[in-house]
Motif scaffolding. Structure first.
Motif, PDB file in Angstrom:
ATOM      1  N   ASP A  65       0.809  -1.219   0.000  1.00 39.60           N
ATOM      2  CA  ASP A  65       0.000   0.000   0.000  1.00 39.60           C
ATOM      3  C   ASP A  65       0.843   1.270   0.000  1.00 39.60           C
ATOM      4  N   ASP A  66       2.034   1.210   0.563  1.00 40.58           N
ATOM      5  CA  ASP A  66       2.866   2.404   0.679  1.00 40.58           C
ATOM      6  C   ASP A  66       4.216   2.146   0.014  1.00 40.58           C
ATOM      7  N   PRO A  67       4.346   2.492  -1.274  1.00 32.20           N
ATOM      8  CA  PRO A  67       5.603   2.227  -1.983  1.00 32.20           C
ATOM      9  C   PRO A  67       6.774   3.060  -1.472  1.00 32.20           C
ATOM     10  N   ALA A  68       6.506   4.052  -0.633  1.00 30.65           N
ATOM     11  CA  ALA A  68       7.586   4.864  -0.072  1.00 30.65           C
ATOM     12  C   ALA A  68       8.345   4.119   1.020  1.00 30.65           C
ATOM     13  N   LEU A  69       7.731   3.086   1.578  1.00 30.55           N
ATOM     14  CA  LEU A  69       8.403   2.317   2.629  1.00 30.55           C
ATOM     15  C   LEU A  69       9.404   1.351   2.008  1.00 30.55           C
ATOM     16  N   PRO A  70      10.538   1.122   2.673  1.00 32.65           N
ATOM     17  CA  PRO A  70      11.502   0.149   2.121  1.00 32.65           C
ATOM     18  C   PRO A  70      10.915  -1.253   2.139  1.00 32.65           C
ATOM     19  N   PRO A  71      11.159  -2.030   1.095  1.00 31.34           N
ATOM     20  CA  PRO A  71      10.585  -3.379   1.028  1.00 31.34           C
ATOM     21  C   PRO A  71      11.172  -4.321   2.081  1.00 31.34           C
ATOM     22  N   LEU A  72      10.388  -5.345   2.383  1.00 32.05           N
ATOM     23  CA  LEU A  72      10.827  -6.455   3.222  1.00 32.05           C
ATOM     24  C   LEU A  72      11.097  -7.649   2.325  1.00 32.05           C
ATOM     25  N   LEU A  73      12.261  -8.270   2.485  1.00 29.46           N
ATOM     26  CA  LEU A  73      12.592  -9.494   1.760  1.00 29.46           C
ATOM     27  C   LEU A  73      12.208 -10.702   2.600  1.00 29.46           C
ATOM     28  N   ILE A  74      11.526 -11.657   1.987  1.00 25.95           N
ATOM     29  CA  ILE A  74      11.239 -12.944   2.620  1.00 25.95           C
ATOM     30  C   ILE A  74      11.894 -14.013   1.755  1.00 25.95           C
ATOM     31  N   GLN A  75      12.847 -14.745   2.338  1.00 24.88           N
ATOM     32  CA  GLN A  75      13.596 -15.708   1.538  1.00 24.88           C
ATOM     33  C   GLN A  75      13.621 -17.076   2.209  1.00 24.88           C
ATOM     34  N   GLY A  76      13.615 -18.104   1.367  1.00 26.61           N
ATOM     35  CA  GLY A  76      13.668 -19.478   1.869  1.00 26.61           C
ATOM     36  C   GLY A  76      14.264 -20.382   0.817  1.00 26.61           C
ATOM     37  N   HIS A  77      14.798 -21.512   1.230  1.00 32.26           N
ATOM     38  CA  HIS A  77      15.431 -22.417   0.272  1.00 32.26           C
ATOM     39  C   HIS A  77      14.564 -23.636  -0.007  1.00 32.26           C
ATOM     40  N   LEU A  78      14.679 -24.122  -1.221  1.00 32.71           N
ATOM     41  CA  LEU A  78      13.874 -25.248  -1.691  1.00 32.71           C
ATOM     42  C   LEU A  78      14.614 -26.578  -1.637  1.00 32.71           C
ATOM     43  N   ASP A  79      15.935 -26.558  -1.500  1.00 32.50           N
ATOM     44  CA  ASP A  79      16.696 -27.807  -1.463  1.00 32.50           C
ATOM     45  C   ASP A  79      16.690 -28.403  -0.064  1.00 32.50           C
ATOM     46  N   VAL A  80      16.999 -29.690   0.022  1.00 35.46           N
ATOM     47  CA  VAL A  80      17.034 -30.405   1.298  1.00 35.46           C
ATOM     48  C   VAL A  80      18.269 -31.302   1.330  1.00 35.46           C
ATOM     49  N   VAL A  81      18.621 -31.746   2.530  1.00 32.76           N
ATOM     50  CA  VAL A  81      19.727 -32.692   2.670  1.00 32.76           C
ATOM     51  C   VAL A  81      19.236 -34.099   2.321  1.00 32.76           C
ATOM     52  N   PRO A  82      20.156 -35.024   2.042  1.00 31.22           N
ATOM     53  CA  PRO A  82      19.744 -36.392   1.706  1.00 31.22           C
ATOM     54  C   PRO A  82      19.016 -37.079   2.863  1.00 31.22           C
ATOM     55  N   ALA A  83      18.242 -38.090   2.513  1.00 28.66           N
ATOM     56  CA  ALA A  83      17.535 -38.905   3.503  1.00 28.66           C
ATOM     57  C   ALA A  83      17.605 -40.368   3.076  1.00 28.66           C
ATOM     58  N   ASP A  84      17.896 -41.246   4.030  1.00 28.51           N
ATOM     59  CA  ASP A  84      17.942 -42.687   3.776  1.00 28.51           C
ATOM     60  C   ASP A  84      16.570 -43.271   4.116  1.00 28.51           C
ATOM     61  N   ALA A  85      15.834 -43.679   3.094  1.00 35.36           N
ATOM     62  CA  ALA A  85      14.461 -44.153   3.281  1.00 35.36           C
ATOM     63  C   ALA A  85      14.377 -45.366   4.195  1.00 35.36           C
ATOM     64  N   THR A  86      15.444 -46.156   4.280  1.00 37.18           N
ATOM     65  CA  THR A  86      15.406 -47.354   5.122  1.00 37.18           C
ATOM     66  C   THR A  86      15.364 -47.011   6.607  1.00 37.18           C
ATOM     67  N   GLU A  87      15.711 -45.795   6.971  1.00 42.77           N
ATOM     68  CA  GLU A  87      15.725 -45.384   8.375  1.00 42.77           C
ATOM     69  C   GLU A  87      14.407 -44.751   8.816  1.00 42.77           C
ATOM     70  N   TRP A  88      13.538 -44.453   7.869  1.00 40.77           N
ATOM     71  CA  TRP A  88      12.330 -43.670   8.156  1.00 40.77           C
ATOM     72  C   TRP A  88      11.111 -44.558   8.374  1.00 40.77           C
ATOM     73  N   THR A  89      10.159 -44.027   9.165  1.00 46.35           N
ATOM     74  CA  THR A  89       8.867 -44.688   9.346  1.00 46.35           C
ATOM     75  C   THR A  89       8.023 -44.577   8.089  1.00 46.35           C
ATOM     76  N   VAL A  90       8.092 -43.416   7.409  1.00 43.30           N
ATOM     77  CA  VAL A  90       7.403 -43.199   6.137  1.00 43.30           C
ATOM     78  C   VAL A  90       8.462 -42.857   5.098  1.00 43.30           C
ATOM     79  N   HIS A  91       8.080 -42.900   3.836  1.00 44.84           N
ATOM     80  CA  HIS A  91       9.050 -42.504   2.809  1.00 44.84           C
ATOM     81  C   HIS A  91       9.353 -41.016   2.964  1.00 44.84           C
ATOM     82  N   PRO A  92      10.619 -40.630   2.926  1.00 46.32           N
ATOM     83  CA  PRO A  92      10.974 -39.237   3.222  1.00 46.32           C
ATOM     84  C   PRO A  92      10.423 -38.207   2.241  1.00 46.32           C
ATOM     85  N   PHE A  93       9.955 -38.642   1.069  1.00 43.58           N
ATOM     86  CA  PHE A  93       9.367 -37.695   0.133  1.00 43.58           C
ATOM     87  C   PHE A  93       7.894 -38.005  -0.137  1.00 43.58           C
ATOM     88  N   SER A  94       7.258 -38.633   0.843  1.00 43.58           N
ATOM     89  CA  SER A  94       5.834 -38.960   0.709  1.00 43.58           C
ATOM     90  C   SER A  94       4.951 -37.747   0.961  1.00 43.58           C
TER      91      SER A  94
END
Length: 434
Positions: A65-94
């Motif tokens: 609503d107010d373009p005179a105000l400095p913007p706020l950046l919201i950032q997040g990452h989409l990648d993940v660390v590996p997961a061994d499915a044999t260790e999980w109760t459910v599949h890690p990408f289910s």
């Protein structure tokens, strides 16, 4: 397409965006396209930028609503660390939703927050509301390695996308942390990251005289290296109280009704009880040996031995830490940087922190909001290089007894459904009022 935060989180988890490091990653392009589609359905234009084939980043700007105000950046990452499915109760990408949780790799690191952001901006668009100021959104690749295909690439090659942004929010803060006060009361702390330690990953190389293992050798490279590592591991690093850590101690101590003695940090940590893990790793620098490489045959003394150590550096202390490392390892061991990034420090007492506190209390009136310093690192380091004050604020309600900190990179990673909905409401409040 659904804009319910729980469904969004589950769908994001189903994209296998495993990052093995050294450029070996998958699925980021598909996840980026999904985010762009959700934004488009909300009437928000976005751009997908590839730093390398299929290493995709999404950037968008939501008008306020107010373009005179400095913007706020919201950032997040989409990648993940590996997961061994044999260790999980459910599949890690289910991305299964059961027992009140969304399960899967990335559920708390950090597809939950990405889903929260998408849900919040979609909710505003659906009801014709606009944020108070412009919001810049960045969903990036490669945070789980070195950010070379994600945040660091964006800030180096496309800094204009973030022009004017005064502050940023992202992972590792704004979640419920249950503690007990001195009088037995249960307190809900919400730590908001206002700092994070820098990184000094070092390679140590000891050189000596190669020879037969049966003979005396006063220039044994392995012995020299082990001696240096023992000195580092046994060293009692001095207490350094940064503004964030000092504020955490004082404000948390007040909420818990315990005595805070800044000249007796170990005693203070004991009195903080369940709250101590939030701060105990950030009252000092640290240097931790993690990798050893030496020799090739049991009866041969090698001429070279190498180690890798994980150094973490509080704001303003890198020169002191490196000087101490040099003194501890001695003249027979050389050091060089493997990775180096400076610490991040944002103002503790600021309108941004106040706005985040108000947003949390809009959904939990009894919230005790305190600043804290992250012991590790995030993509905040990249955006901070542009002069943006970076905060750890990814709001999430957590039930008592849920070990959130163990979920990231852990087995059976999951996030509570009600926590996601709480986070989306908090973020909506922040966008409308910050």
């Amino acid at each position: 397409m659904t804009t319910d935060v729980v469904d969004l989180c589950a769908q994001l988890v189903r994209f296998d965006t495993t990052n093995h490091g050294a450029g070996d990653a998958r699925g980021e392009r598909e996840a980026a396209e999904f985010c762009a589609t959700i934004l488009a359905d909300a009437g928000i234009d976005s751009t997908i930028l590839e730093s390398a084939p299929r290493r995709a980043n999404v950037v968008a700007r939501v008008p306020g609503d107010d373009p005179a105000l400095p913007p706020l950046l919201i950032q997040g990452h989409l990648d993940v660390v590996p997961a061994d499915a044999t260790e999980w109760t459910v599949h890690p990408f289910s991305g299964i939703v059961t027992d009140g949780y969304v399960w899967g790799r990335g559920a708390v690191d950090m597809k939950d927050f990405c889903a929260t952001v998408l849900a919040a901006v979609a909710a505003l668009a659906a009801t014709g509301r606009r944020p108070r100021r412009d919001i810049v959104l960045a969903f990036v690749a490669d945070e789980e390695d070195r950010g070379e295909y994600g945040a660091h690439w964006l800030t180096a090659h496309h800094p204009g996308l973030f022009t004017g942004c005064a502050a940023a929010i992202s992972e590792s803060g704004g979640y419920t942390y249950h503690v007990r006060a001195a009088d037995g009361r249960k307190i809900r702390l919400y730590p908001v990251g206002t700092a994070e330690r820098g990184t000094a990953h070092l390679k140590l190389t000891a050189k000596g005289r190669a020879g037969h293992g049966s003979r005396r050798n006063d220039a044994n490279a392995v012995t020299r290296l082990v001696t240096a590592l023992h000195a580092l591991a046994a060293h009692d690093w001095p207490v350094v109280l940064t503004p964030t850590v000092e504020a955490f101690l004082e404000r948390t101590g007040k909420a818990l009704g315990v005595t805070i003695d800044l000249h007796d940090i170990d005693g203070t940590l004991d009195r903080l009880g369940d709250a101590a893990p939030l701060v105990e790793s950030t009252v000092r620098n640290s240097v931790t040996p993690t990798v050893l490489t030496a020799g090739y045959k049991v009866n041969v003394i090698p001429g070279t031995a190498e180690a890798r150590v994980d150094g973490r550096v509080l704001p303003g202390t890198e020169d002191t830490l490196l000087s101490e490392v040099d003194a501890l390892i001695g003249p027979d061991v050389e050091r060089e940087f493997l990775a180096r990034s400076r610490a991040v420090q944002a103002p503790v007492d600021s309108p941004w922190f106040d706005a985040m506190s108000d947003a949390l209390r809009s959904q939990d009136p009894d919230a005790v909001v305190v600043p804290y310093c992250l012991g590790g690192g995030t993509d905040a380091k990249a955006f901070n290089e542009l002069g943006i004050d970076c905060y750890g604020f990814a709001p999430l309600w957590l039930p008592e007894g849920f070990d959130y900190r163990a979920m990231a990179h852990g087995v059976d990673e999951r996030v509570p459904v009600e926590g996601l909905r709480f986070g989306a409401r908090v973020l909506e409040h922040l966008l409308l009022n910050a």
